[in-house]
Design an enzyme around this catalytic site. Structure first.
Site, PDB file in Angstrom:
ATOM      1  N   GLU A  36       0.857  -1.191   0.000  1.00 30.50           N
ATOM      2  CA  GLU A  36       0.000   0.000   0.000  1.00 30.50           C
ATOM      3  C   GLU A  36       0.882   1.225   0.000  1.00 30.50           C
ATOM      4  O   GLU A  36       1.998   1.180   0.522  1.00 30.50           O
ATOM      5  CB  GLU A  36      -0.830   0.040   1.297  1.00 30.50           C
ATOM      6  CG  GLU A  36      -2.056  -0.797   1.281  1.00 30.50           C
ATOM      7  CD  GLU A  36      -2.733  -0.825   2.654  1.00 30.50           C
ATOM      8  OE1 GLU A  36      -2.419   0.007   3.523  1.00 30.50           O
ATOM      9  OE2 GLU A  36      -3.583  -1.705   2.826  1.00 30.50           O
ATOM     10  N   HIS A  58       3.059  -0.339  15.385  1.00 26.79           N
ATOM     11  CA  HIS A  58       1.748  -0.553  14.752  1.00 26.79           C
ATOM     12  C   HIS A  58       0.755  -1.285  15.644  1.00 26.79           C
ATOM     13  O   HIS A  58      -0.255  -1.798  15.174  1.00 26.79           O
ATOM     14  CB  HIS A  58       1.895  -1.287  13.413  1.00 26.79           C
ATOM     15  CG  HIS A  58       2.857  -0.619  12.483  1.00 26.79           C
ATOM     16  ND1 HIS A  58       2.707   0.683  12.091  1.00 26.79           N
ATOM     17  CD2 HIS A  58       3.979  -1.062  11.876  1.00 26.79           C
ATOM     18  CE1 HIS A  58       3.701   1.019  11.284  1.00 26.79           C
ATOM     19  NE2 HIS A  58       4.500  -0.011  11.144  1.00 26.79           N
ATOM     20  N   ARG A 112     -15.580  -7.967  14.667  1.00 26.59           N
ATOM     21  CA  ARG A 112     -15.592  -8.550  16.019  1.00 26.59           C
ATOM     22  C   ARG A 112     -15.590  -7.427  17.033  1.00 26.59           C
ATOM     23  O   ARG A 112     -15.455  -6.256  16.678  1.00 26.59           O
ATOM     24  CB  ARG A 112     -14.330  -9.387  16.207  1.00 26.59           C
ATOM     25  CG  ARG A 112     -13.068  -8.574  15.958  1.00 26.59           C
ATOM     26  CD  ARG A 112     -11.801  -9.313  16.316  1.00 26.59           C
ATOM     27  NE  ARG A 112     -10.630  -8.625  15.833  1.00 26.59           N
ATOM     28  CZ  ARG A 112     -10.024  -7.610  16.445  1.00 26.59           C
ATOM     29  NH1 ARG A 112     -10.506  -7.160  17.585  1.00 26.59           N
ATOM     30  NH2 ARG A 112      -8.954  -7.040  15.933  1.00 26.59           N
TER      31      ARG A 112
END
Ligand code: ADP
Length: 474
Positions: A221, A256, A313
């Site tokens: 990306e 991250h 979730r």
């Protein structure tokens, strides 16, 4: 910037849904999230059922449920909780109605959701089709595009060779981020800024992904510089109603991975908030999303934002949303799984009004002085921070608890709710200072450094914050 194709204004769907009460819930998980779900069951008068591995036989989550069953004997500690046939058998043998997957473990496994349904049980989460679609990065991005949601430019599918990687980088320019196509939890990512480093970094990232996730395929990306991580909490029912419960800011990350989360996002312009929440609802409607879920975005300095993924979730940080909206997300999950509609639960978009500001710190048994190496052993002394506006979600935070090396190092989630960012941080700071933990090291000194940082207190941090401020580790 974003143009809405059609305005997804709130409307009530009147589809009649069959209501079938849930009398017992097995939580296919452990630790704090298992206890979180048991608490919701308890308040609803529903029987709670735990599973536990041999390593967890003395763990408190087992004792906080009405019933508990050993799973995965003979399997390694994590594998024990991934044993689908055995979990289903426990449900069937003991007349259990429904399964809650928590987060991690089987929570994003469509085959698990399907196995639960095939056994005639209720899965407390989205449909297996939606879990599958959202777990597949390509399908999720396609759904986002179809719903009019802006995405980060990226490869159309998994990339396996360094030649393909180079081709993408030449076409789209640098910097880029390599992500393990079958990875998660912030692991297996690598940022590349120089064309000369593309091939070597790709090889490395790919072999890391292979050893960590059993597959070396990667996504590439465009790397968004200095992004903020902002995500929208959603709740949908079986009748097709979807609401958002506003946003969270999870920009405070180490490698991250989220460390401190808050709601609402500080200084987020109203226009952008409205676009984000509308688009998230639009995406959920588009895929027929039911139950709780989150749409994650990265927001750049110019105010552009891009979809990164949907978490189909409950998330670790759901608590801060509960605090500002007053809505119990886990109870809502159970109720919609029973077939209740959001309006029947009193949950309607116009009535959801965020109040004040909430912040969550993940207290872990990691030593900040030793590069956050997990610490283990017996907790000899434990006193927690308490008082007005403080909530603790935990399962192994008490004197005498054994912290094992087998699982996640999360000890307790501390949540502070107050009128604004500064006062919530002051409350959190005060509460963390009341903690006394002896016997195992924790990251509390690090969290206190974060809470005293001026940039953090101004609400102006992006995902670079921790990495750019190594003094926070001392
Ligand atoms: P995971 O599923 O492993 O948690 P995510 O796709 O949710 O991975 O990304 C986790 C974090 O990694 C984000 O919050 C952000 O900090 C960083 N990140 C991911 N993609 C990008 C990107 N394209 N540009 C910049 N940062 C990114």
């Amino acid at each position: 910037s974003t143009v809405l194709k059609h305005s997804p204004k709130w409307k009530n769907y009147s589809t009649k849904v069959e209501y079938k009460p849930i009398r017992s819930v097995l939580v296919a998980n452990r630790g704090e999230i298992a206890v979180r779900v048991f608490r919701a069951c308890n308040e609803l008068g529903i029987k709670s059922v735990a599973i536990y591995s041999k390593e967890d036989r003395a763990h408190i989550h087992r004792l906080k449920a009405d019933e508990s069953y050993l799973v995965g004997e003979g399997l390694p500690p994590v594998q024990a909780y991934l044993n689908i046939p055995e979990i289903i058998k426990i449900c069937k043998d003991n007349g259990i109605d429904a399964v809650h997957p928590g987060y991690g473990f089987l929570s994003e496994r469509a085959d698990f959701a399907q196995a639960v349904i095939d056994a005639g049980l209720r899965f407390i989460g989205p449909s297996p089709e939606v879990v599958h679609k959202m777990g597949d990065k390509v399908a999720a991005r396609e759904a986002a595009i179809a719903a009019g949601v802006p995405i980060v430019p990226g490869t159309d599918g998994p990339v396996t060779t360094k030649e393909e990687a180079k081709e993408f980088c030449i076409k789209h320019g640098l910097p880029v981020i390599f992500k393990a196509a079958y990875g998660g939890g912030g692991r297996g990512m690598r940022v590349v800024r120089e064309m000369s480093e593309v091939e070597e970094n790709f090889q490395r990232a790919s072999s890391e992904a292979l050893s960590a996730f059993g597959n070396g395929a990667m996504f590439i990306e465009k790397f968004i510089e200095r992004p903020r991580h902002i995500e929208v909490q959603l709740l949908g029912d079986k009748a097709g109603n979807v609401v958002h419960l506003y946003e969270r800011d999870c920009s405070v990350q180490r490698r991250h991975q989220k460390v401190v989360e808050m709601a609402p996002a500080p200084h987020l312009p109203l226009k952008i908030r409205n676009q984000m929440t509308d688009l998230a609802v639009q995406l959920a409607r588009h895929v027929g999303y039911e139950n709780a879920g989150t749409v994650e975005f990265l927001c750049d300095e110019k105010g552009n934002f891009y979809f990164i993924e949907v978490n189909a979730r409950l998330q670790v940080e759901h608590t801060v949303t509960e605090e500002i909206t007053g809505i119990d997300l886990v109870q809502s999950q159970i109720r919609v799984a029973e077939g209740m509609t959001l309006p029947e639960l009193g949950i309607e978009q116009d009535k959801i009004k965020p109040l004040g500001f909430a912040i969550q710190c993940r207290v872990t048994t990691e030593d900040p002085a030793k590069n956050f190496q997990p610490d283990t052993g017996r907790i000899e002394v434990f006193r927690s921070g308490e008082g007005m506006g403080i909530r603790l979600d935990g399962a192994s935070a008490f004197a005498g608890a054994i912290i094992s090396p087998y699982y996640d190092s999360l000890l307790v989630k501390v949540i502070a709710h107050s009128k604004d960012l500064q006062s919530a941080c002051a409350k959190m700071n005060r509460a963390l200072r009341e903690f006394r933990v002896r016997g195992v090291k924790t990251n509390v000194p690090f969290l206190l450094n974060v809470l005293e940082n001026q940039k953090f207190l101004n609400g102006s941090v992006d995902t670079y914050f921790i990495d750019e401020n190594p003094q926070l580790f001392n």
